[in-house]
Design a protein around this motif. Structure first.
Motif, short mmCIF file in Angstrom:
data_model
loop_
_atom_site.label_atom_id
_atom_site.label_comp_id
_atom_site.label_asym_id
_atom_site.label_seq_id
_atom_site.Cartn_x
_atom_site.Cartn_y
_atom_site.Cartn_z
N GLY A 46 0.83 -1.28 0.05
CA GLY A 46 0.14 -0.17 -0.04
C GLY A 46 0.83 1.25 0.05
O GLY A 46 1.75 1.32 0.80
N THR A 47 0.60 2.10 -0.86
CA THR A 47 1.31 3.47 -0.82
C THR A 47 0.61 4.73 -0.25
O THR A 47 1.36 5.70 -0.14
CB THR A 47 1.54 3.87 -2.36
OG1 THR A 47 0.26 3.86 -2.92
CG2 THR A 47 2.31 2.78 -3.12
N TYR A 80 -1.91 4.23 15.60
CA TYR A 80 -0.98 5.01 15.60
C TYR A 80 -0.77 5.38 14.00
O TYR A 80 -0.73 4.66 13.07
CB TYR A 80 0.23 4.22 15.96
CG TYR A 80 0.09 3.57 17.26
CD1 TYR A 80 0.42 4.43 18.68
CD2 TYR A 80 -0.41 2.59 17.58
CE1 TYR A 80 0.39 4.15 19.82
CE2 TYR A 80 -0.73 2.06 18.77
CZ TYR A 80 -0.30 2.93 20.07
OH TYR A 80 -0.74 2.42 21.16
N ALA A 81 -0.57 6.63 13.67
CA ALA A 81 -0.29 7.30 12.66
C ALA A 81 1.19 7.88 12.62
O ALA A 81 1.03 9.22 13.39
CB ALA A 81 -1.37 8.16 12.20
N VAL A 82 1.41 7.99 11.23
CA VAL A 82 2.97 8.73 11.35
C VAL A 82 2.47 9.99 10.86
O VAL A 82 3.44 11.05 11.30
CB VAL A 82 3.97 8.29 10.27
CG1 VAL A 82 5.22 8.20 10.65
CG2 VAL A 82 3.43 6.79 9.45
N THR A 114 2.80 9.55 15.64
CA THR A 114 3.98 9.04 16.13
C THR A 114 5.16 9.41 14.95
O THR A 114 4.41 9.70 13.78
CB THR A 114 3.98 7.61 16.30
OG1 THR A 114 5.33 6.92 16.89
CG2 THR A 114 3.85 6.70 15.12
N THR A 115 6.37 9.55 15.23
CA THR A 115 7.37 10.08 14.22
C THR A 115 7.67 8.75 13.24
O THR A 115 7.72 9.01 12.23
CB THR A 115 8.71 10.43 14.90
OG1 THR A 115 9.17 9.31 15.80
CG2 THR A 115 8.39 11.73 15.71
N ARG A 116 7.41 7.53 13.69
CA ARG A 116 7.77 6.42 12.91
C ARG A 116 7.26 5.24 13.85
O ARG A 116 7.12 5.12 14.86
CB ARG A 116 9.04 6.06 12.38
CG ARG A 116 10.07 5.79 13.35
CD ARG A 116 11.56 5.59 12.81
NE ARG A 116 11.71 4.46 11.86
CZ ARG A 116 11.96 2.87 12.52
NH1 ARG A 116 12.12 2.85 13.61
NH2 ARG A 116 11.77 1.97 11.77
N ALA A 121 8.40 1.78 6.50
CA ALA A 121 7.64 2.02 5.56
C ALA A 121 6.08 2.25 5.89
O ALA A 121 5.18 2.51 5.18
CB ALA A 121 7.57 1.02 4.40
N ALA A 122 5.76 1.83 6.97
CA ALA A 122 4.37 1.87 7.53
C ALA A 122 4.06 3.20 7.96
O ALA A 122 4.61 3.95 8.37
CB ALA A 122 4.43 0.84 8.73
#
Length: 133
Positions: A46-47, A80-82, A114-116, A121-122
């Motif tokens: 997924g992109t 959790y979202a970057v 969150t930062t990562r 790549a998530a």
């Protein structure tokens, strides 16, 4: 003897350092590990955030099902979202994915920026708690 059963469905990427689901005996509480858009081979697919949300939610539902929980049994989810701004911009499309996969019932939810994530790549990770009878 532990009252917890660790469940790792074979269609999900093999876990390293966690379990995909943990069911508490006699089967009323299912703790669901954070799921990203990993395919069965352990690659992020997924992109964009909507595509990745769909795969992550599908993975979470697979872990829940393997532990005996249905989508309606989800009581609590944490997303959790970057990029929370991107997640909000795509909230309508994410909502359509939710309704298609889960229905119109919503658990208690939180979205945390969150930062990562563990997988670089998530873009999104979803963890949850289900209650089954």
């Amino acid at each position: 003897m532990s009252e917890l059963e660790r469940i790792n469905p074979p269609q999900l990427s093999p876990p390293t350092g966690f379990s995909h689901a943990v069911r508490a005996a006699p089967g009323t509480l299912v703790l669901l590990a954070g799921q990203t858009a990993l395919d069965g081979a352990g690659r992020i697919v997924g992109t964009d955030v909507v595509e990745q949300f769909e795969v992550a939610l599908t993975n979470l539902l697979a872990a829940a099902e393997a532990a005996g929980a249905a989508p309606a049994d989800l009581g609590k989810l944490t997303v959790y979202a970057v990029d929370v701004a991107d997640y909000r911009r795509n909230a309508a499309a994410i909502g359509r994915v939710w309704k298609r996969l889960v229905g119109t019932d919503y658990p208690a939810m939180a979205v945390i920026g969150t930062t990562r994530l563990w997988d670089e790549a998530a873009l999104v990770e979803i963890e949850g708690v289900a209650v089954v009878s």
